[in-house]
Design a protein around this motif. Structure first.
Motif, PDB file in Angstrom:
ATOM      1  N   MET A 135       0.850  -1.182   0.000  1.00 59.40           N
ATOM      2  CA  MET A 135       0.000   0.000   0.000  1.00 59.40           C
ATOM      3  C   MET A 135       0.894   1.242   0.000  1.00 59.40           C
ATOM      4  N   ASP A 136       0.476   2.254  -0.689  1.00 54.98           N
ATOM      5  CA  ASP A 136       1.264   3.473  -0.786  1.00 54.98           C
ATOM      6  C   ASP A 136       0.921   4.444   0.348  1.00 54.98           C
ATOM      7  N   SER A 137       1.697   5.520   0.429  1.00 49.27           N
ATOM      8  CA  SER A 137       1.540   6.522   1.486  1.00 49.27           C
ATOM      9  C   SER A 137       0.154   7.152   1.479  1.00 49.27           C
ATOM     10  N   LEU A 138      -0.337   7.509   0.308  1.00 50.99           N
ATOM     11  CA  LEU A 138      -1.646   8.144   0.199  1.00 50.99           C
ATOM     12  C   LEU A 138      -2.760   7.210   0.666  1.00 50.99           C
ATOM     13  N   GLY A 139      -2.651   5.952   0.328  1.00 51.06           N
ATOM     14  CA  GLY A 139      -3.643   4.971   0.756  1.00 51.06           C
ATOM     15  C   GLY A 139      -3.661   4.805   2.271  1.00 51.06           C
ATOM     16  N   LEU A 140      -2.478   4.797   2.891  1.00 49.14           N
ATOM     17  CA  LEU A 140      -2.405   4.684   4.346  1.00 49.14           C
ATOM     18  C   LEU A 140      -3.001   5.910   5.024  1.00 49.14           C
ATOM     19  N   VAL A 141      -2.695   7.089   4.511  1.00 48.45           N
ATOM     20  CA  VAL A 141      -3.228   8.325   5.091  1.00 48.45           C
ATOM     21  C   VAL A 141      -4.754   8.337   4.983  1.00 48.45           C
ATOM     22  N   LYS A 142      -5.279   7.948   3.838  1.00 52.01           N
ATOM     23  CA  LYS A 142      -6.736   7.901   3.667  1.00 52.01           C
ATOM     24  C   LYS A 142      -7.373   6.906   4.629  1.00 52.01           C
ATOM     25  N   GLU A 143      -6.725   5.765   4.812  1.00 50.64           N
ATOM     26  CA  GLU A 143      -7.261   4.761   5.730  1.00 50.64           C
ATOM     27  C   GLU A 143      -7.237   5.277   7.177  1.00 50.64           C
ATOM     28  N   ILE A 144      -6.184   5.986   7.546  1.00 55.17           N
ATOM     29  CA  ILE A 144      -6.104   6.570   8.889  1.00 55.17           C
ATOM     30  C   ILE A 144      -7.201   7.613   9.069  1.00 55.17           C
ATOM     31  N   GLU A 145      -7.377   8.473   8.070  1.00 58.51           N
ATOM     32  CA  GLU A 145      -8.428   9.500   8.136  1.00 58.51           C
ATOM     33  C   GLU A 145      -9.799   8.842   8.298  1.00 58.51           C
ATOM     34  N   GLN A 146     -10.085   7.810   7.516  1.00 54.70           N
ATOM     35  CA  GLN A 146     -11.374   7.125   7.574  1.00 54.70           C
ATOM     36  C   GLN A 146     -11.566   6.452   8.926  1.00 54.70           C
ATOM     37  N   THR A 147     -10.520   5.822   9.440  1.00 56.49           N
ATOM     38  CA  THR A 147     -10.594   5.165  10.747  1.00 56.49           C
ATOM     39  C   THR A 147     -10.849   6.189  11.846  1.00 56.49           C
TER      40      THR A 147
END
Length: 71
Positions: free
Chosen positions: A1-13
């Protein structure tokens, strides 16, 4: 997973769990089996700022003071 995907997942969580970004980072790290120190390299500047503000609000980090006394 890339950086942007991780950030989006953190934001959603964080949104799903009441807006606590520090808890969201830990939850995503546990789910993805990523060390927190390694995750820090993937966080965006806006997300780091949100975590910093959250830390100041719960007194884990010192607050930044901008007011200065006159000389």
């Amino acid at each position: 997973m890339d950086s942007l995907g991780l950030v989006k997942e953190i934001e959603q969580t964080a949104i799903e769990n009441g807006g606590r970004y520090m808890d969201a980072v830990i939850e995503v790290c546990e789910k993805k089996d990523i060390d927190i120190a390694i995750m820090a390299k993937f966080l965006s500047k806006p997300l780091i700022e949100k975590i910093k503000i959250e830390g100041q609000e719960i007194n884990l980090l010192p607050r930044e003071t901008t007011a200065k006394l006159p000389v």
